[in-house]
Write a protein that holds these residues in place. Structure first.
Motif, PDB file in Angstrom:
ATOM      1  N   CYS A   1       0.869  -1.178   0.000  1.00  0.00           N
ATOM      2  CA  CYS A   1       0.000   0.000   0.000  1.00  0.00           C
ATOM      3  C   CYS A   1       0.905   1.226   0.000  1.00  0.00           C
ATOM      4  CB  CYS A   1      -0.903   0.015   1.233  1.00  0.00           C
ATOM      5  SG  CYS A   1      -2.127  -1.317   1.233  1.00  0.00           S
ATOM      6  N   PHE A   2       0.628   2.150  -0.914  1.00  0.00           N
ATOM      7  CA  PHE A   2       1.437   3.354  -1.076  1.00  0.00           C
ATOM      8  C   PHE A   2       0.719   4.536  -0.444  1.00  0.00           C
ATOM      9  CE2 PHE A   2       2.603   0.501  -4.518  1.00  0.00           C
ATOM     10  CZ  PHE A   2       3.976   0.510  -4.426  1.00  0.00           C
ATOM     11  N   TYR A   3       1.511   5.438   0.141  1.00  0.00           N
ATOM     12  CA  TYR A   3       0.950   6.580   0.871  1.00  0.00           C
ATOM     13  C   TYR A   3       1.488   7.886   0.310  1.00  0.00           C
ATOM     14  CZ  TYR A   3      -0.818   3.172   4.097  1.00  0.00           C
ATOM     15  OH  TYR A   3      -1.506   2.110   4.636  1.00  0.00           O
ATOM     16  N   LYS A   4       0.699   8.938   0.428  1.00  0.00           N
ATOM     17  CA  LYS A   4       1.089  10.274  -0.002  1.00  0.00           C
ATOM     18  C   LYS A   4       2.024  10.888   1.043  1.00  0.00           C
ATOM     19  CE  LYS A   4      -3.421  10.798  -2.136  1.00  0.00           C
ATOM     20  NZ  LYS A   4      -4.714  11.483  -2.072  1.00  0.00           N
ATOM     21  N   SER A   5       2.647  11.994   0.688  1.00  0.00           N
ATOM     22  CA  SER A   5       3.590  12.641   1.604  1.00  0.00           C
ATOM     23  C   SER A   5       2.922  13.142   2.884  1.00  0.00           C
ATOM     24  CB  SER A   5       4.323  13.797   0.908  1.00  0.00           C
ATOM     25  OG  SER A   5       3.383  14.762   0.467  1.00  0.00           O
TER      26      SER A   5
ATOM     27  N   CYS B   1      -3.570   0.817  -2.701  1.00  0.00           N
ATOM     28  CA  CYS B   1      -2.966  -0.488  -2.444  1.00  0.00           C
ATOM     29  C   CYS B   1      -2.987  -1.286  -3.742  1.00  0.00           C
ATOM     30  CB  CYS B   1      -3.739  -1.261  -1.376  1.00  0.00           C
ATOM     31  SG  CYS B   1      -3.646  -0.555   0.274  1.00  0.00           S
ATOM     32  N   GLN B   2      -1.998  -2.119  -3.928  1.00  0.00           N
ATOM     33  CA  GLN B   2      -2.003  -3.004  -5.079  1.00  0.00           C
ATOM     34  C   GLN B   2      -3.273  -3.848  -5.036  1.00  0.00           C
ATOM     35  OE1 GLN B   2       1.735  -4.937  -4.083  1.00  0.00           O
ATOM     36  NE2 GLN B   2       2.642  -4.148  -5.981  1.00  0.00           N
TER      37      GLN B   2
ATOM     38  N   VAL C   1       9.977 -10.076  -5.248  1.00  0.00           N
ATOM     39  CA  VAL C   1       9.630  -8.688  -5.594  1.00  0.00           C
ATOM     40  C   VAL C   1       8.124  -8.532  -5.430  1.00  0.00           C
ATOM     41  CG1 VAL C   1       9.568  -6.946  -7.424  1.00  0.00           C
ATOM     42  CG2 VAL C   1      11.555  -8.458  -7.205  1.00  0.00           C
ATOM     43  N   VAL C   2       7.712  -7.584  -4.589  1.00  0.00           N
ATOM     44  CA  VAL C   2       6.290  -7.330  -4.369  1.00  0.00           C
ATOM     45  C   VAL C   2       5.825  -6.144  -5.214  1.00  0.00           C
ATOM     46  CG1 VAL C   2       4.502  -6.909  -2.636  1.00  0.00           C
ATOM     47  CG2 VAL C   2       6.519  -8.242  -2.023  1.00  0.00           C
ATOM     48  N   ALA C   3       6.687  -5.157  -5.417  1.00  0.00           N
ATOM     49  CA  ALA C   3       6.387  -4.011  -6.278  1.00  0.00           C
ATOM     50  C   ALA C   3       7.671  -3.657  -7.021  1.00  0.00           C
ATOM     51  CB  ALA C   3       5.893  -2.829  -5.459  1.00  0.00           C
TER      52      ALA C   3
ATOM     53  N   ARG D   1       0.924  -5.052   3.241  1.00  0.00           N
ATOM     54  CA  ARG D   1      -0.405  -5.488   3.701  1.00  0.00           C
ATOM     55  C   ARG D   1      -0.452  -7.000   3.509  1.00  0.00           C
ATOM     56  NH1 ARG D   1      -4.895  -7.641   5.127  1.00  0.00           N
ATOM     57  NH2 ARG D   1      -6.845  -6.498   5.026  1.00  0.00           N
ATOM     58  N   PHE D   2      -0.574  -7.735   4.617  1.00  0.00           N
ATOM     59  CA  PHE D   2      -0.644  -9.183   4.582  1.00  0.00           C
ATOM     60  C   PHE D   2      -2.108  -9.627   4.520  1.00  0.00           C
ATOM     61  CE2 PHE D   2       3.472  -8.227   6.162  1.00  0.00           C
ATOM     62  CZ  PHE D   2       4.289  -9.291   5.804  1.00  0.00           C
TER      63      PHE D   2
END
Length: 151
Positions: free
Chosen positions: A99-103, A110-111, A124-126, A138-139
Motif C-alpha cells: 500500500c502506497f501513501y502520499k507525503s 494499495c495493489q 519482488v512485491v512491487a 499489507r498481509f
C-alpha cells in the motif's frame, strides 16, 4: 534510509527508525545509523551487484499476530535508491501486497493483487518504484510473520 541490520540491537533500531519516519523525523536525528554494514566482494554483472547491495542493506521485520500491516501504525517504510523494487524475504509462505501513501501520510492506493512469498526466498512485491515513496506491506492474514525487507 537504513533502519536496521542483521545484528544485535536490530529490533530496537528498527522500532526507533519506524517511529521516526512515522513522526516525520529523520532516522539520523533519532539516533539510527547504518551500523557500518557494507557489501564487499561482489562480482558479476551490474545487476547482480545492485541486487547484492539492495538485499545486503535489508531490514529485519517481525509482524505480530493480529496485525495486517507492516510496519504498524503510525510508521511507514520509505523507498531508497539502493533498490528499484520493494522486496520481501519472509520466514514462511505469506500473501502480501504493498500500500502506497502520499507525503501527508494519507493512503494513495494499495495493489489490487497479493504476491505469494516463499520461505527464505527474496520476492519482488512491487517493481520500478521511485525513491522516497512511503509504503506499508499489507498481509492477507493476521498471523505472525518474520523475515527481511529490502527497498
Amino acid at each position: 534510509m537504513a533502519v536496521g541490520k542483521k545484528n544485535a540491537g536490530v529490533a530496537l533500531t528498527v522500532a526507533v527508525a519506524f517511529a521516526a519516519v512515522g513522526l516525520g523525523v529523520s532516522p539520523a536525528s533519532a539516533g539510527v545509523s547504518d551500523g557500518g554494514v557494507r557489501v564487499t566482494g561482489v562480482s558479476g554483472s551490474a545487476a547482480t551487484a545492485k541486487a547484492a547491495s539492495c538485499y545486503g542493506d535489508h531490514v529485519v521485520y517481525h509482524k505480530d499476530s493480529g496485525d495486517y500491516y507492516l510496519p504498524d501504525t503510525p510508521a511507514f517504510y520509505k523507498t531508497t535508491s539502493r533498490c528499484a523494487d520493494i522486496n520481501i524475504d519472509s520466514g514462511m509462505s505469506r500473501d502480501v501486497k504493498v500500500c502506497f501513501y502520499k507525503s501527508d501520510y494519507s493512503l494513495n492506493y494499495c495493489q489490487a493483487n497479493y504476491t505469494t512469498t516463499t520461505a527464505s526466498t527474496w520476492v519482488v512485491v512491487a517493481s520500478d518504484v521511485k525513491d522516497g515513496v512511503l509504503f506499508r506491506f499489507r498481509f492477507r492474514t493476521s498471523g505472525y510473520s518474520g523475515g527481511y525487507a529490502a527497498f
